[in-house]
Write a protein that holds these residues in place. Structure first.
Motif, mmCIF file in Angstrom:
data_model
loop_
_atom_site.group_PDB
_atom_site.id
_atom_site.type_symbol
_atom_site.label_atom_id
_atom_site.label_comp_id
_atom_site.label_asym_id
_atom_site.label_seq_id
_atom_site.Cartn_x
_atom_site.Cartn_y
_atom_site.Cartn_z
ATOM 1 N N GLU A 75 0.852 -1.189 0.000
ATOM 2 C CA GLU A 75 0.000 0.000 0.000
ATOM 3 C C GLU A 75 0.887 1.239 0.000
ATOM 4 O OE1 GLU A 75 -2.574 -0.039 3.381
ATOM 5 O OE2 GLU A 75 -3.998 -1.390 2.427
ATOM 6 N N HIS A 76 0.543 2.191 -0.844
ATOM 7 C CA HIS A 76 1.231 3.481 -0.865
ATOM 8 C C HIS A 76 0.355 4.460 -0.092
ATOM 9 C CE1 HIS A 76 3.002 1.335 -4.264
ATOM 10 N NE2 HIS A 76 4.076 2.053 -3.995
ATOM 11 N N ILE A 77 0.953 5.174 0.852
ATOM 12 C CA ILE A 77 0.214 6.059 1.749
ATOM 13 C C ILE A 77 0.721 7.484 1.568
ATOM 14 C CG2 ILE A 77 -0.407 6.519 4.166
ATOM 15 C CD1 ILE A 77 -1.345 3.766 3.180
ATOM 16 N N LEU A 78 -0.203 8.424 1.471
ATOM 17 C CA LEU A 78 0.124 9.845 1.407
ATOM 18 C C LEU A 78 -0.698 10.552 2.478
ATOM 19 C CD1 LEU A 78 1.602 12.192 0.006
ATOM 20 C CD2 LEU A 78 -0.361 12.381 -1.531
ATOM 21 N N ASN A 79 -0.009 11.169 3.438
ATOM 22 C CA ASN A 79 -0.669 11.865 4.546
ATOM 23 C C ASN A 79 -1.688 10.993 5.269
ATOM 24 O OD1 ASN A 79 0.803 14.216 3.944
ATOM 25 N ND2 ASN A 79 -0.738 14.854 2.440
ATOM 26 N N GLY A 80 -1.376 9.732 5.456
ATOM 27 C CA GLY A 80 -2.228 8.823 6.216
ATOM 28 C C GLY A 80 -3.326 8.146 5.423
ATOM 29 N N ASP A 81 -3.482 8.476 4.148
ATOM 30 C CA ASP A 81 -4.527 7.875 3.313
ATOM 31 C C ASP A 81 -3.898 7.048 2.199
ATOM 32 O OD1 ASP A 81 -6.690 9.071 4.699
ATOM 33 O OD2 ASP A 81 -6.370 10.944 3.581
ATOM 34 N N VAL A 82 -4.618 6.016 1.742
ATOM 35 C CA VAL A 82 -4.151 5.184 0.638
ATOM 36 C C VAL A 82 -4.022 6.052 -0.601
ATOM 37 C CG1 VAL A 82 -4.685 3.197 -0.821
ATOM 38 C CG2 VAL A 82 -5.192 3.118 1.621
ATOM 39 N N SER A 83 -2.905 5.901 -1.312
ATOM 40 C CA SER A 83 -2.616 6.710 -2.479
ATOM 41 C C SER A 83 -2.180 5.795 -3.618
ATOM 42 C CB SER A 83 -1.515 7.727 -2.125
ATOM 43 O OG SER A 83 -1.272 8.598 -3.198
ATOM 44 N N ASN A 84 -1.474 6.351 -4.585
ATOM 45 C CA ASN A 84 -0.977 5.550 -5.702
ATOM 46 C C ASN A 84 0.551 5.554 -5.701
ATOM 47 O OD1 ASN A 84 -0.071 7.961 -6.958
ATOM 48 N ND2 ASN A 84 -2.102 8.258 -7.862
ATOM 49 N N GLU A 85 1.138 4.828 -6.651
ATOM 50 C CA GLU A 85 2.592 4.671 -6.702
ATOM 51 C C GLU A 85 3.331 5.957 -7.039
ATOM 52 O OE1 GLU A 85 4.154 1.296 -8.825
ATOM 53 O OE2 GLU A 85 2.255 0.229 -8.559
ATOM 54 N N GLU A 86 2.631 6.938 -7.567
ATOM 55 C CA GLU A 86 3.292 8.170 -7.967
ATOM 56 C C GLU A 86 3.327 9.213 -6.861
ATOM 57 O OE1 GLU A 86 1.051 9.175 -11.425
ATOM 58 O OE2 GLU A 86 1.748 7.415 -12.508
ATOM 59 N N HIS A 87 2.339 9.193 -5.975
ATOM 60 C CA HIS A 87 2.243 10.198 -4.914
ATOM 61 C C HIS A 87 2.095 9.492 -3.573
ATOM 62 C CE1 HIS A 87 1.751 13.079 -8.125
ATOM 63 N NE2 HIS A 87 0.717 12.406 -8.583
ATOM 64 N N TYR A 88 3.196 9.376 -2.844
ATOM 65 C CA TYR A 88 3.146 8.729 -1.538
ATOM 66 C C TYR A 88 4.304 9.206 -0.685
ATOM 67 C CZ TYR A 88 6.868 5.660 -3.249
ATOM 68 O OH TYR A 88 8.044 5.172 -3.742
ATOM 69 N N ASP A 89 4.143 9.058 0.622
ATOM 70 C CA ASP A 89 5.248 9.355 1.522
ATOM 71 C C ASP A 89 5.662 8.128 2.336
ATOM 72 O OD1 ASP A 89 3.177 9.230 3.403
ATOM 73 O OD2 ASP A 89 3.142 11.384 3.735
ATOM 74 N N THR A 90 4.841 7.072 2.306
ATOM 75 C CA THR A 90 5.132 5.845 3.044
ATOM 76 C C THR A 90 4.682 4.639 2.231
ATOM 77 O OG1 THR A 90 4.704 7.029 5.111
ATOM 78 C CG2 THR A 90 4.766 4.641 5.239
ATOM 79 N N VAL A 91 5.436 3.543 2.346
ATOM 80 C CA VAL A 91 5.058 2.275 1.727
ATOM 81 C C VAL A 91 4.868 1.265 2.854
ATOM 82 C CG1 VAL A 91 5.774 0.405 0.189
ATOM 83 C CG2 VAL A 91 6.368 2.763 -0.369
ATOM 84 N N LEU A 92 3.730 0.576 2.850
ATOM 85 C CA LEU A 92 3.447 -0.433 3.862
ATOM 86 C C LEU A 92 3.263 -1.780 3.180
ATOM 87 C CD1 LEU A 92 0.757 1.487 5.966
ATOM 88 C CD2 LEU A 92 3.236 1.444 6.298
ATOM 89 N N ASP A 93 4.000 -2.790 3.656
ATOM 90 C CA ASP A 93 3.889 -4.142 3.099
ATOM 91 C C ASP A 93 3.252 -5.079 4.114
ATOM 92 O OD1 ASP A 93 5.167 -3.341 0.789
ATOM 93 O OD2 ASP A 93 7.052 -4.368 1.215
#
Length: 182
Positions: A75-93
């Motif tokens: 999951e790609h996360i941007l500001n605590g919400d699920v995002s896409n591979e282009e805009h994220y600040d955290t990756v959770l596996d």
């Protein structure tokens, strides 16, 4: 000195190599990191008994011991919400069992948290039969000369009671009629 992961005599990877994997908190995982793995299913069973190492066999894909056959869910996360591979600040596996009937449940999900980085794990710290060791922690003898340093014991001066190279301290591997134990 470089360290490697070994399972018996098999090399399971070089500690510190990047893997492209992340834990369930977004920490980047490297070969030799020690992780805790637990299931988050309907019963919420909690932590497993033993931690596991992140490994990458030569020419293979990186994986976590015990989770090689599972499917990575990223999951790609941007500001605590699920995002896409282009805009994220955290990756959770997390890891999920496939829908094959041989698996326990198609709903079983494993979370992974890094508990020690590769450089915090001690030499010979064994978990699941895997341990980090100094890559050159052992040496061989060829005609009474150590392969590591070229120390020459002389034709008649080598004694089977000698277990370490006098110059560097590496353990001399058991050969032929040597009687010491590993």
């Amino acid at each position: 000195m470089k360290r490697i992961l070994k399972s018996g005599d098999v090399c399971m990877g070089t500690c510190g190599d990047t893997t492209g994997l992340y834990d369930s908190d977004g920490n980047s995982l490297h070969v030799g990191d020690l992780v805790a793995v637990w299931t988050q299913d309907v019963k919420n069973r909690g932590w497993n008994d033993e931690p596991a190492y992140v490994v990458k066999e030569q020419g293979g894909k990186p994986f976590i011991m015990g989770l090689k056959a599972t499917h990575l869910v990223r999951e790609h996360i941007l500001n605590g919400d699920v995002s896409n591979e282009e805009h994220y600040d955290t990756v959770l596996d997390t890891y999920r069992c496939n829908t094959d009937l041989t698996c326990q449940s198609k709903d079983t999900t494993w979370s992974v948290i890094r508990i020690k980085t590769f450089d915090q794990a001690a030499d010979e710290e064994i978990w699941g039969g895997v341990r980090p060791v100094s890559e050159d922690s052992e040496t061989d003898l060829e005609d009474g000369i150590t392969v590591c340093c070229g120390y020459d014991f002389g034709m008649d001066q080598f004694d089977d009671a000698i277990r370490f190279c006098p110059k560097c301290g590496r353990r001399i591997r058991k050969q032929g009629n040597a009687f010491w134990e590993k």
